[in-house]
Design a protein around this motif. Structure first.
Motif, PDB file in Angstrom:
ATOM      1  N   ALA A  93      21.892   3.895  31.980  1.00 43.92           N
ATOM      2  CA  ALA A  93      22.599   5.362  33.465  1.00 43.92           C
ATOM      3  C   ALA A  93      21.111   5.763  33.158  1.00 43.92           C
ATOM      4  O   ALA A  93      21.672   5.452  34.532  1.00 43.92           O
ATOM      5  CB  ALA A  93      22.945   6.715  32.123  1.00 43.92           C
ATOM      6  N   THR A  94      19.909   5.547  32.492  1.00 45.11           N
ATOM      7  CA  THR A  94      19.233   6.405  33.691  1.00 45.11           C
ATOM      8  C   THR A  94      18.299   4.895  34.795  1.00 45.11           C
ATOM      9  O   THR A  94      17.787   5.372  35.956  1.00 45.11           O
ATOM     10  CB  THR A  94      18.359   6.211  32.349  1.00 45.11           C
ATOM     11  N   PHE A  95      18.660   3.721  34.012  1.00 46.57           N
ATOM     12  CA  PHE A  95      17.901   2.195  34.873  1.00 46.57           C
ATOM     13  C   PHE A  95      19.196   2.370  36.605  1.00 46.57           C
ATOM     14  O   PHE A  95      18.076   2.533  36.901  1.00 46.57           O
ATOM     15  CB  PHE A  95      18.584   1.341  34.244  1.00 46.57           C
ATOM     16  N   LEU A  96      19.889   2.796  36.293  1.00 48.95           N
ATOM     17  CA  LEU A  96      21.277   2.898  37.214  1.00 48.95           C
ATOM     18  C   LEU A  96      21.049   4.410  38.402  1.00 48.95           C
ATOM     19  O   LEU A  96      20.705   4.082  39.459  1.00 48.95           O
ATOM     20  CB  LEU A  96      22.423   2.738  36.927  1.00 48.95           C
ATOM     21  N   GLU A  97      20.888   5.367  37.198  1.00 47.55           N
ATOM     22  CA  GLU A  97      20.092   6.273  38.091  1.00 47.55           C
ATOM     23  C   GLU A  97      19.130   6.242  39.084  1.00 47.55           C
ATOM     24  O   GLU A  97      19.351   6.531  40.482  1.00 47.55           O
ATOM     25  CB  GLU A  97      20.462   7.231  37.674  1.00 47.55           C
ATOM     26  N   MET A  98      18.259   5.768  38.513  1.00 52.64           N
ATOM     27  CA  MET A  98      16.556   5.652  39.254  1.00 52.64           C
ATOM     28  C   MET A  98      17.040   4.367  40.169  1.00 52.64           C
ATOM     29  O   MET A  98      16.551   4.735  41.488  1.00 52.64           O
ATOM     30  CB  MET A  98      16.042   4.197  37.925  1.00 52.64           C
ATOM     31  N   ASP A 107      13.338  10.506  31.569  1.00 51.76           N
ATOM     32  CA  ASP A 107      13.731   9.380  31.286  1.00 51.76           C
ATOM     33  C   ASP A 107      13.408   7.983  31.940  1.00 51.76           C
ATOM     34  O   ASP A 107      13.942   7.272  30.879  1.00 51.76           O
ATOM     35  CB  ASP A 107      15.224   9.586  31.426  1.00 51.76           C
ATOM     36  N   VAL A 108      12.867   8.201  32.856  1.00 46.43           N
ATOM     37  CA  VAL A 108      12.220   6.723  33.665  1.00 46.43           C
ATOM     38  C   VAL A 108      10.892   6.498  32.577  1.00 46.43           C
ATOM     39  O   VAL A 108      11.225   5.150  32.829  1.00 46.43           O
ATOM     40  CB  VAL A 108      12.090   7.370  35.614  1.00 46.43           C
ATOM     41  N   CYS A 129      21.106  -6.899  42.546  1.00 47.80           N
ATOM     42  CA  CYS A 129      19.633  -8.612  42.011  1.00 47.80           C
ATOM     43  C   CYS A 129      20.091  -7.462  40.495  1.00 47.80           C
ATOM     44  O   CYS A 129      19.775  -8.296  39.101  1.00 47.80           O
ATOM     45  CB  CYS A 129      18.916  -8.955  42.518  1.00 47.80           C
ATOM     46  N   ALA A 130      19.183  -6.489  40.729  1.00 47.78           N
ATOM     47  CA  ALA A 130      18.251  -5.932  39.610  1.00 47.78           C
ATOM     48  C   ALA A 130      19.403  -4.766  38.326  1.00 47.78           C
ATOM     49  O   ALA A 130      19.090  -4.911  36.719  1.00 47.78           O
ATOM     50  CB  ALA A 130      17.194  -4.701  40.350  1.00 47.78           C
ATOM     51  N   THR A 131      20.249  -4.820  39.173  1.00 38.55           N
ATOM     52  CA  THR A 131      21.127  -3.715  38.574  1.00 38.55           C
ATOM     53  C   THR A 131      22.205  -4.960  37.292  1.00 38.55           C
ATOM     54  O   THR A 131      22.808  -5.035  36.404  1.00 38.55           O
ATOM     55  CB  THR A 131      22.101  -3.442  38.806  1.00 38.55           C
ATOM     56  N   LEU A 137      25.218  -5.868  30.077  1.00 40.20           N
ATOM     57  CA  LEU A 137      25.081  -4.731  28.354  1.00 40.20           C
ATOM     58  C   LEU A 137      25.629  -3.540  28.508  1.00 40.20           C
ATOM     59  O   LEU A 137      26.352  -3.892  27.555  1.00 40.20           O
ATOM     60  CB  LEU A 137      23.417  -4.611  28.381  1.00 40.20           C
ATOM     61  N   GLU A 138      25.920  -3.063  29.439  1.00 46.23           N
ATOM     62  CA  GLU A 138      27.386  -1.816  29.897  1.00 46.23           C
ATOM     63  C   GLU A 138      28.591  -2.704  29.741  1.00 46.23           C
ATOM     64  O   GLU A 138      29.405  -2.151  28.301  1.00 46.23           O
ATOM     65  CB  GLU A 138      27.062  -1.617  30.649  1.00 46.23           C
TER      66      GLU A 138
END
Length: 147
Positions: A93-98, A107-108, A129-131, A137-138
């Motif tokens: 969630a943190t990564f996607l929000e970032m 959190d980042v 590409c990044a997500t 995994l999600e």
């Protein structure tokens, strides 16, 4: 350190993960496998995860793609291997929000090397590409929780 040197350092770390990815391969003992692709640029990620007792015991990925997708998958596997699924979901969630431009800086910092992928926000076409691996995994965690 100047901003130019910092940018070069980030680029080098991304290239290092892309050229020498961590946890690349397939797991014989995986109980979750997810394959996702990004039809826009042709990235493919095949994620193998061993999840037992709400913990990511082992994780690996294979597939082909650009440097961003491969580096992101490598960084993600480093981060979540051995973690609880609850912690991994928080980091997803943190990564996607970032990457949506809404980072919580505290959190980042917990994302380790993956935090440098925040620079991808400047290139909207590369966000998928990044997500890709993170979304795989999600899904794997979601499937494990259904069982």
């Amino acid at each position: 350190m100047s901003l130019g040197n910092l940018s070069d350092l980030y680029r080098q770390l991304i290239l290092d993960h892309a050229q020498h990815p961590h946890h690349r391969g397939e797991l014989a003992n995986a109980n979750q496998t997810i394959s996702l692709n990004n039809p826009t640029c042709g990235d493919v990620v095949n994620l193998s995860v061993e999840i037992n007792d709400d913990q990511i015991k082992d994780i690996a990925f294979s597939g082909d793609g650009c440097s961003i997708s491969q580096a992101s998958a490598s960084m993600m596997t480093d981060l979540v291997k051995g973690q609880s699924t609850a912690q991994a979901k928080k980091e997803i969630a943190t990564f996607l929000e970032m990457l949506m431009g809404n980072p919580d800086e505290k959190d980042v910092d917990d994302l380790g090397d993956a935090a440098i992928l925040a620079t991808v926000v400047k290139f909207p076409a590369r966000i998928k590409c990044a997500t890709l691996a993170w979304k795989a995994l999600e899904q794997a965690i979601g499937e494990a929780e259904k069982k």
